[in-house]
Design an enzyme around this catalytic site. Structure first.
Site, short mmCIF file in Angstrom:
data_model
loop_
_atom_site.label_atom_id
_atom_site.label_comp_id
_atom_site.label_asym_id
_atom_site.label_seq_id
_atom_site.Cartn_x
_atom_site.Cartn_y
_atom_site.Cartn_z
CG ASP A 64 -2.16 0.85 1.04
OD1 ASP A 64 -2.11 1.86 0.32
OD2 ASP A 64 -3.20 0.48 1.61
CG HIS A 66 -3.50 4.76 -0.60
ND1 HIS A 66 -3.46 3.46 -1.05
CD2 HIS A 66 -4.00 5.51 -1.61
CE1 HIS A 66 -3.93 3.42 -2.29
NE2 HIS A 66 -4.25 4.65 -2.65
CB SER A 117 -3.79 -2.53 3.60
OG SER A 117 -3.34 -1.90 2.43
#
Length: 142
Positions: A64, A66, A117
């Protein structure tokens, strides 16, 4: 609150987070100087490490990229006298756990936005148990 109410949208949230991060970066030298002066006034105080409210290792888990929420948490904790070890994005579990041990963390924070995630966060928790790392684990994401 504005985001939840539909009065602010993701691009505005992102821009606000970036502005907040830059503002805090501007304030950090002043905060550090204040700590230094306080230490000079009280030379019998304990070493710098104990002057923190705690140590938190933060990371966006492997798979991930983000990091908006993680960055906001890092800024808020930093403003509240926590030492934040921000490992960045796409961080594998072993690097997270090694950093927690190395920095004598008081807690670990994991971030992720996409569904896979969650599986990686479970892996981190399982590996913590395997290594007998008994720290609070903060899970965040959308």
């Amino acid at each position: 609150d504005l985001f939840g109410a539909g009065k602010m949208f993701l691009p505005q949230v992102i821009k606000s987070a970036r502005v907040m991060k830059k503002a805090v970066a501007h304030l950090i030298p002043f905060m550090e100087e204040e700590k230094r002066l306080a230490a000079l006034e009280n030379p019998d105080a304990e070493a710098d490490e104990s002057s923190h409210a705690g140590v938190m290792v933060l990371a966006t888990v492997k798979g991930d990229v983000h990091d908006i929420g993680k960055n906001i948490v890092a800024v808020v904790l930093g403003c509240n006298n926590f030492k934040v070890i921000d490992l960045g994005v796409m961080v594998p579990y072993d690097k997270i756990l090694d950093a927690a041990v190395e920095h004598k963390a008081d807690m670990i924070g994991l971030s992720g936005l996409i569904t896979p995630s969650l599986d990686e966060m479970v892996t981190v928790a399982k590996k913590m148990e395997e290594r007998n790392i008994k720290l609070p684990l903060l899970i965040g994401g959308a």
